[in-house]
Motif scaffolding. Sequence first.
Motif, PDB file in Angstrom:
ATOM      1  N   VAL A 144       0.865  -1.171   0.000  1.00  0.00           N
ATOM      2  CA  VAL A 144       0.000   0.000   0.000  1.00  0.00           C
ATOM      3  C   VAL A 144       0.904   1.224   0.000  1.00  0.00           C
ATOM      4  N   PHE A 145       0.748   2.039  -1.006  1.00  0.00           N
ATOM      5  CA  PHE A 145       1.549   3.246  -1.103  1.00  0.00           C
ATOM      6  C   PHE A 145       0.687   4.440  -0.727  1.00  0.00           C
ATOM      7  N   ARG A 146       1.076   5.128   0.354  1.00  0.00           N
ATOM      8  CA  ARG A 146       0.347   6.299   0.815  1.00  0.00           C
ATOM      9  C   ARG A 146       1.025   7.539   0.273  1.00  0.00           C
ATOM     10  N   SER A 147       0.249   8.512  -0.046  1.00  0.00           N
ATOM     11  CA  SER A 147       0.774   9.786  -0.496  1.00  0.00           C
ATOM     12  C   SER A 147       1.457  10.491   0.670  1.00  0.00           C
ATOM     13  N   PRO A 148       2.621  11.097   0.440  1.00  0.00           N
ATOM     14  CA  PRO A 148       3.278  11.842   1.522  1.00  0.00           C
ATOM     15  C   PRO A 148       2.554  13.158   1.839  1.00  0.00           C
ATOM     16  N   ASN A 149       1.564  13.492   1.048  1.00  0.00           N
ATOM     17  CA  ASN A 149       0.804  14.726   1.257  1.00  0.00           C
ATOM     18  C   ASN A 149      -0.456  14.511   2.074  1.00  0.00           C
ATOM     19  N   LEU A 150      -0.614  13.312   2.638  1.00  0.00           N
ATOM     20  CA  LEU A 150      -1.801  12.989   3.429  1.00  0.00           C
ATOM     21  C   LEU A 150      -1.385  12.453   4.794  1.00  0.00           C
ATOM     22  N   VAL A 151      -2.203  12.736   5.809  1.00  0.00           N
ATOM     23  CA  VAL A 151      -2.014  12.178   7.149  1.00  0.00           C
ATOM     24  C   VAL A 151      -3.255  11.372   7.471  1.00  0.00           C
ATOM     25  N   SER A 152      -3.078  10.096   7.758  1.00  0.00           N
ATOM     26  CA  SER A 152      -4.219   9.247   8.072  1.00  0.00           C
ATOM     27  C   SER A 152      -4.468   9.205   9.574  1.00  0.00           C
ATOM     28  N   GLY A 153      -5.686   9.473   9.968  1.00  0.00           N
ATOM     29  CA  GLY A 153      -6.058   9.383  11.371  1.00  0.00           C
ATOM     30  C   GLY A 153      -6.133   7.951  11.864  1.00  0.00           C
ATOM     31  N   ASP A 154      -6.100   6.997  10.935  1.00  0.00           N
ATOM     32  CA  ASP A 154      -6.186   5.581  11.291  1.00  0.00           C
ATOM     33  C   ASP A 154      -4.816   4.940  11.515  1.00  0.00           C
ATOM     34  N   ILE A 155      -3.739   5.673  11.203  1.00  0.00           N
ATOM     35  CA  ILE A 155      -2.394   5.116  11.351  1.00  0.00           C
ATOM     36  C   ILE A 155      -1.718   5.833  12.514  1.00  0.00           C
ATOM     37  N   PRO A 156      -1.577   5.139  13.648  1.00  0.00           N
ATOM     38  CA  PRO A 156      -1.091   5.783  14.873  1.00  0.00           C
ATOM     39  C   PRO A 156       0.244   6.514  14.734  1.00  0.00           C
ATOM     40  N   TYR A 157       1.216   5.926  14.018  1.00  0.00           N
ATOM     41  CA  TYR A 157       2.512   6.595  13.938  1.00  0.00           C
ATOM     42  C   TYR A 157       2.440   7.877  13.109  1.00  0.00           C
ATOM     43  N   GLU A 158       1.530   7.955  12.143  1.00  0.00           N
ATOM     44  CA  GLU A 158       1.372   9.191  11.374  1.00  0.00           C
ATOM     45  C   GLU A 158       0.785  10.298  12.255  1.00  0.00           C
ATOM     46  N   VAL A 159      -0.213   9.936  13.049  1.00  0.00           N
ATOM     47  CA  VAL A 159      -0.837  10.896  13.964  1.00  0.00           C
ATOM     48  C   VAL A 159       0.175  11.359  15.004  1.00  0.00           C
ATOM     49  N   SER A 160       0.911  10.421  15.577  1.00  0.00           N
ATOM     50  CA  SER A 160       1.898  10.731  16.602  1.00  0.00           C
ATOM     51  C   SER A 160       2.998  11.639  16.061  1.00  0.00           C
ATOM     52  N   TYR A 161       3.505  11.321  14.883  1.00  0.00           N
ATOM     53  CA  TYR A 161       4.568  12.108  14.273  1.00  0.00           C
ATOM     54  C   TYR A 161       4.074  13.523  13.953  1.00  0.00           C
ATOM     55  N   PHE A 162       2.902  13.623  13.353  1.00  0.00           N
ATOM     56  CA  PHE A 162       2.349  14.935  13.007  1.00  0.00           C
ATOM     57  C   PHE A 162       2.152  15.781  14.262  1.00  0.00           C
ATOM     58  N   ALA A 163       1.653  15.162  15.313  1.00  0.00           N
ATOM     59  CA  ALA A 163       1.431  15.884  16.573  1.00  0.00           C
ATOM     60  C   ALA A 163       2.750  16.397  17.135  1.00  0.00           C
ATOM     61  N   ALA A 164       3.773  15.559  17.151  1.00  0.00           N
ATOM     62  CA  ALA A 164       5.074  15.950  17.695  1.00  0.00           C
ATOM     63  C   ALA A 164       5.707  17.079  16.889  1.00  0.00           C
ATOM     64  N   VAL A 165       5.654  16.975  15.579  1.00  0.00           N
ATOM     65  CA  VAL A 165       6.264  17.981  14.712  1.00  0.00           C
ATOM     66  C   VAL A 165       5.551  19.319  14.811  1.00  0.00           C
ATOM     67  N   ASN A 166       4.240  19.298  15.001  1.00  0.00           N
ATOM     68  CA  ASN A 166       3.455  20.527  14.980  1.00  0.00           C
ATOM     69  C   ASN A 166       3.082  21.058  16.359  1.00  0.00           C
ATOM     70  N   GLY A 167       3.538  20.409  17.414  1.00  0.00           N
ATOM     71  CA  GLY A 167       3.342  20.917  18.760  1.00  0.00           C
ATOM     72  C   GLY A 167       1.913  20.877  19.267  1.00  0.00           C
ATOM     73  N   ILE A 168       1.155  19.873  18.833  1.00  0.00           N
ATOM     74  CA  ILE A 168      -0.217  19.697  19.311  1.00  0.00           C
ATOM     75  C   ILE A 168      -0.381  18.250  19.770  1.00  0.00           C
ATOM     76  N   THR A 169      -1.519  17.937  20.369  1.00  0.00           N
ATOM     77  CA  THR A 169      -1.744  16.574  20.863  1.00  0.00           C
ATOM     78  C   THR A 169      -2.279  15.676  19.753  1.00  0.00           C
ATOM     79  N   GLU A 170      -2.180  14.388  19.969  1.00  0.00           N
ATOM     80  CA  GLU A 170      -2.720  13.418  19.007  1.00  0.00           C
ATOM     81  C   GLU A 170      -4.234  13.574  18.880  1.00  0.00           C
ATOM     82  N   GLU A 171      -4.889  13.858  19.982  1.00  0.00           N
ATOM     83  CA  GLU A 171      -6.341  14.071  19.956  1.00  0.00           C
ATOM     84  C   GLU A 171      -6.689  15.279  19.080  1.00  0.00           C
ATOM     85  N   GLN A 172      -5.893  16.328  19.193  1.00  0.00           N
ATOM     86  CA  GLN A 172      -6.122  17.516  18.371  1.00  0.00           C
ATOM     87  C   GLN A 172      -5.897  17.204  16.887  1.00  0.00           C
ATOM     88  N   VAL A 173      -4.897  16.370  16.595  1.00  0.00           N
ATOM     89  CA  VAL A 173      -4.638  15.978  15.199  1.00  0.00           C
ATOM     90  C   VAL A 173      -5.844  15.241  14.637  1.00  0.00           C
TER      91      VAL A 173
END
Length: 84
Positions: free
Chosen positions: A9-38
């Motif tokens: 499965v090839f995911r676009s690097p321009n999308l963040v999936s709320g169903d993939i925990p590591y994508e949510v976690s990484y986005f939250a860490a990089v952007n200074g918000i919580t996973e729930e907020q993401v």
Amino acid sequence: MPSDSVEQVFRSPNLVSGDIPYEVSYFAAVNGITEEQVRGLIKLHGEDVAVLVSEARKLREASEGTETKTWTSLLKAGGGAQEQ
């Protein structure tokens, strides 16, 4: 060469999936918000990274402004450090 039984499965690097925990976690860490907020931003605005980064910045700035206002109001109310 990958076997036929393995589905890639090839995911676009321009999308963040709320169903993939590591994508949510990484986005939250990089952007200074919580996973729930993401996850909330994804529900409201979709999975586009550019839109999510913009909205995360607004969210972060709004929360920083609230903290500053709260701290300022504490100082005005006499709750800060006293001068010597």
